[in-house]
Enzyme design. Sequence first.
Site, mmCIF file in Angstrom:
data_model
loop_
_atom_site.group_PDB
_atom_site.id
_atom_site.type_symbol
_atom_site.label_atom_id
_atom_site.label_comp_id
_atom_site.label_asym_id
_atom_site.label_seq_id
_atom_site.Cartn_x
_atom_site.Cartn_y
_atom_site.Cartn_z
ATOM 1 N N ASN A 132 0.802 -1.227 0.000
ATOM 2 C CA ASN A 132 0.000 0.000 0.000
ATOM 3 C C ASN A 132 0.835 1.277 0.000
ATOM 4 O O ASN A 132 0.471 2.277 0.625
ATOM 5 C CB ASN A 132 -0.954 0.023 1.202
ATOM 6 C CG ASN A 132 -1.923 -1.137 1.173
ATOM 7 O OD1 ASN A 132 -2.689 -1.305 0.233
ATOM 8 N ND2 ASN A 132 -1.873 -1.972 2.200
ATOM 9 N N LYS B 241 1.497 -13.244 -2.890
ATOM 10 C CA LYS B 241 2.333 -12.309 -3.643
ATOM 11 C C LYS B 241 3.698 -12.134 -2.985
ATOM 12 O O LYS B 241 4.735 -12.182 -3.661
ATOM 13 C CB LYS B 241 1.640 -10.950 -3.770
ATOM 14 C CG LYS B 241 2.450 -9.965 -4.626
ATOM 15 C CD LYS B 241 1.757 -8.625 -4.778
ATOM 16 C CE LYS B 241 1.919 -7.767 -3.554
ATOM 17 N NZ LYS B 241 1.464 -6.372 -3.761
ATOM 18 N N HIS C 293 -1.332 -4.630 -11.060
ATOM 19 C CA HIS C 293 -1.182 -4.464 -12.506
ATOM 20 C C HIS C 293 -1.267 -5.806 -13.219
ATOM 21 O O HIS C 293 -1.959 -5.938 -14.242
ATOM 22 C CB HIS C 293 0.145 -3.788 -12.837
ATOM 23 C CG HIS C 293 0.293 -2.419 -12.267
ATOM 24 N ND1 HIS C 293 -0.482 -1.357 -12.664
ATOM 25 C CD2 HIS C 293 1.132 -1.938 -11.311
ATOM 26 C CE1 HIS C 293 -0.126 -0.275 -11.986
ATOM 27 N NE2 HIS C 293 0.848 -0.608 -11.158
#
Length: 232
Positions: free
Chosen positions: A52, A140, A160
């Site tokens: 973030n 991730k 993305h």
Amino acid sequence: MAEAQTNARPQALARWRPAELIAILGEAYGRVEARPHRDAISELVLTLLSQNTSDHNSGHAFHRLLERFESWDEVIDAPTSEVEEAIRPGGLAPTKAPRIQALLAEVREQTPGYELAFLETMPLEEAKAWLRALPGVGPKTAAIVLLFALGRPALPVDTHVERVAKRLGLAPPRMPVARVHDELEAQLEPEEMYAFHVDLIQHGRRTCHARAPRCEDCLLLERCPRVGLPPR
């Protein structure tokens, strides 16, 4: 009738193969050579800091953490408020500081010396599971550590990669991101993981934006299933 034909068009398109995407996007945007640095514990901490926030901010926070504390042991043993102050430029410091301390404490408990080289030879799925069992580590983060630190064929799916892959029909639109990792990895050869990751990030940042994609400039427009449909 015209509207029906327009809506039917995406289903008639041949789906892009990952190898095609890598060839086209790599030539268009360029690609830095993969160079695993073998420092898995630093990658873990940096990736947690990157959540973030921008790469610039997380990098700044990481360097401040290293300047303030001489070892990971010191980070664990320090008052959380001091860790929080060191990483403040990365944002969400009150949340990330205790997470970093918990992460490091768990790694130290399992592998004194914070040496994670054993993940290089552990079966890939076991290495993923080991990392995901750590506090604050999801698919991730585990994939980032394996790919960038250790050079293993894991695919990190950031916002993305997820957006571009779903728009191109490589993953179902409503599939949870945790499952998208497995869905995309199954379509890729091990040697394609790094290129696919960095190329789709480049395309997402430069062209296939979240809110206003620049479809008129897209190299993949001719076979994009989202042509004529609202951005998603």
